[in-house]
Design a protein around this motif. Structure first.
Motif, mmCIF file in Angstrom:
data_model
loop_
_atom_site.group_PDB
_atom_site.id
_atom_site.type_symbol
_atom_site.label_atom_id
_atom_site.label_comp_id
_atom_site.label_asym_id
_atom_site.label_seq_id
_atom_site.Cartn_x
_atom_site.Cartn_y
_atom_site.Cartn_z
ATOM 1 N N TYR A 229 0.849 -1.175 0.000
ATOM 2 C CA TYR A 229 0.000 0.000 0.000
ATOM 3 C C TYR A 229 0.895 1.237 0.000
ATOM 4 N N HIS A 230 0.294 2.422 -0.025
ATOM 5 C CA HIS A 230 1.099 3.631 -0.193
ATOM 6 C C HIS A 230 1.971 3.944 1.025
ATOM 7 N N ARG A 231 3.044 4.690 0.737
ATOM 8 C CA ARG A 231 4.037 5.136 1.720
ATOM 9 C C ARG A 231 4.800 3.994 2.381
ATOM 10 N N VAL A 232 5.049 2.916 1.661
ATOM 11 C CA VAL A 232 5.868 1.815 2.162
ATOM 12 C C VAL A 232 7.328 2.127 1.862
ATOM 13 N N THR A 233 8.204 1.918 2.851
ATOM 14 C CA THR A 233 9.630 2.167 2.687
ATOM 15 C C THR A 233 10.400 0.877 2.911
ATOM 16 N N LEU A 234 11.206 0.484 1.921
ATOM 17 C CA LEU A 234 12.118 -0.649 2.035
ATOM 18 C C LEU A 234 13.513 -0.087 1.819
ATOM 19 N N GLY A 235 14.383 -0.196 2.804
ATOM 20 C CA GLY A 235 15.700 0.400 2.629
ATOM 21 C C GLY A 235 16.715 -0.095 3.623
ATOM 22 N N GLY A 236 17.948 0.366 3.438
ATOM 23 C CA GLY A 236 19.046 0.016 4.331
ATOM 24 C C GLY A 236 19.066 0.917 5.552
ATOM 25 N N ARG A 237 19.782 0.495 6.561
ATOM 26 C CA ARG A 237 19.911 1.288 7.781
ATOM 27 C C ARG A 237 21.119 2.198 7.732
ATOM 28 N N GLY A 238 21.985 2.010 6.747
ATOM 29 C CA GLY A 238 23.162 2.862 6.615
ATOM 30 C C GLY A 238 24.422 2.032 6.496
ATOM 31 N N TRP A 239 25.367 2.524 5.725
ATOM 32 C CA TRP A 239 26.602 1.773 5.507
ATOM 33 C C TRP A 239 27.384 1.589 6.806
ATOM 34 N N TRP A 240 27.242 2.474 7.755
ATOM 35 C CA TRP A 240 27.972 2.369 9.017
ATOM 36 C C TRP A 240 27.409 1.273 9.919
ATOM 37 N N ALA A 241 26.170 0.841 9.665
ATOM 38 C CA ALA A 241 25.539 -0.174 10.509
ATOM 39 C C ALA A 241 25.749 -1.591 9.989
ATOM 40 N N ASP A 242 26.252 -1.728 8.761
ATOM 41 C CA ASP A 242 26.390 -3.044 8.144
ATOM 42 C C ASP A 242 27.864 -3.348 7.883
ATOM 43 N N SER A 243 28.179 -4.635 7.857
ATOM 44 C CA SER A 243 29.553 -5.017 7.542
ATOM 45 C C SER A 243 29.775 -4.929 6.034
ATOM 46 N N ALA A 244 31.007 -4.744 5.639
ATOM 47 C CA ALA A 244 31.347 -4.566 4.224
ATOM 48 C C ALA A 244 30.977 -5.813 3.423
ATOM 49 N N GLY A 245 30.309 -5.608 2.288
ATOM 50 C CA GLY A 245 29.957 -6.708 1.405
ATOM 51 C C GLY A 245 28.716 -7.480 1.803
ATOM 52 N N SER A 246 28.071 -7.127 2.894
ATOM 53 C CA SER A 246 26.885 -7.865 3.325
ATOM 54 C C SER A 246 25.632 -7.278 2.672
ATOM 55 N N ARG A 247 24.546 -8.026 2.737
ATOM 56 C CA ARG A 247 23.266 -7.543 2.221
ATOM 57 C C ARG A 247 22.774 -6.438 3.142
ATOM 58 N N ARG A 248 22.345 -5.317 2.566
ATOM 59 C CA ARG A 248 21.963 -4.158 3.367
ATOM 60 C C ARG A 248 20.474 -3.895 3.386
ATOM 61 N N ARG A 249 19.735 -4.478 2.439
ATOM 62 C CA ARG A 249 18.320 -4.146 2.310
ATOM 63 C C ARG A 249 17.440 -5.366 2.529
ATOM 64 N N PRO A 250 16.137 -5.151 2.778
ATOM 65 C CA PRO A 250 15.249 -6.258 3.140
ATOM 66 C C PRO A 250 14.936 -7.212 1.994
ATOM 67 N N ALA A 251 14.546 -8.420 2.375
ATOM 68 C CA ALA A 251 14.043 -9.430 1.444
ATOM 69 C C ALA A 251 12.610 -9.741 1.861
ATOM 70 N N VAL A 252 11.685 -9.669 0.914
ATOM 71 C CA VAL A 252 10.264 -9.876 1.192
ATOM 72 C C VAL A 252 9.832 -11.182 0.549
ATOM 73 N N GLY A 253 9.164 -12.032 1.319
ATOM 74 C CA GLY A 253 8.736 -13.342 0.831
ATOM 75 C C GLY A 253 7.513 -13.266 -0.074
ATOM 76 N N ASP A 254 6.962 -14.422 -0.392
ATOM 77 C CA ASP A 254 5.792 -14.538 -1.263
ATOM 78 C C ASP A 254 4.507 -14.247 -0.490
ATOM 79 N N ARG A 255 3.526 -13.669 -1.187
ATOM 80 C CA ARG A 255 2.189 -13.402 -0.647
ATOM 81 C C ARG A 255 2.225 -12.554 0.624
ATOM 82 N N VAL A 256 3.071 -11.545 0.641
ATOM 83 C CA VAL A 256 3.209 -10.644 1.790
ATOM 84 C C VAL A 256 2.365 -9.403 1.549
ATOM 85 N N VAL A 257 1.712 -8.909 2.610
ATOM 86 C CA VAL A 257 0.955 -7.662 2.544
ATOM 87 C C VAL A 257 1.670 -6.641 3.416
ATOM 88 N N LEU A 258 2.066 -5.515 2.800
ATOM 89 C CA LEU A 258 2.716 -4.421 3.515
ATOM 90 C C LEU A 258 1.715 -3.281 3.596
#
Length: 122
Positions: free
Chosen positions: A35-64
């Motif tokens: 639905y509207h105004r949904v945000t999917l994003g990273g928390r910041g390069w300083w919060a994650d280790s180098a080379g790791s996945r930074r953003r969310p993964a959403v499964g099948d049949r999910v309602v946001l």
């Protein structure tokens, strides 16, 4: 196509070239409702280790729901339904239904008189 290969991309190309998502873009499953105004994003390069996945993964049949914010390398499981204005910072198991906290009534302030006295007219 594997879960990791599915990327959220725009279906309306703005140029004649094929649009590719940036590295680390959010991964979306099949039949996801946003639905509207949904945000999917990273928390910041300083919060994650180098080379790791930074953003969310959403499964099948999910309602946001409206205003949901999913930040960081979290996984939202299949068949999850996130209620309006949820802030998700940790993994959500499959089939879960997290909701935002309900608003609590605030008692009226005590009658202590005006905080500022009358202002004289000059």
């Amino acid at each position: 196509m594997t879960f990791a290969e599915r990327q959220l991309t725009s279906t309306a190309p703005t140029t004649s070239r094929r649009r590719c998502p940036p590295p680390g873009a959010p991964v979306g499953g099949d039949d996801v409702t946003m639905y509207h105004r949904v945000t999917l994003g990273g928390r910041g390069w300083w919060a994650d280790s180098a080379g790791s996945r930074r953003r969310p993964a959403v499964g099948d049949r999910v309602v946001l729901g409206v205003g949901v914010t999913v930040l960081g390398p979290v996984h939202v499981g299949d068949d999850a339904s996130l209620g309006a204005h949820c802030l998700v910072l940790h993994d959500v198991p499959a089939g879960a239904r997290p909701r935002a906290p309900a608003a609590a009534p605030v008692p009226p302030p005590a009658e202590a008189g005006p905080a500022i006295g009358p202002v004289p007219f000059l």
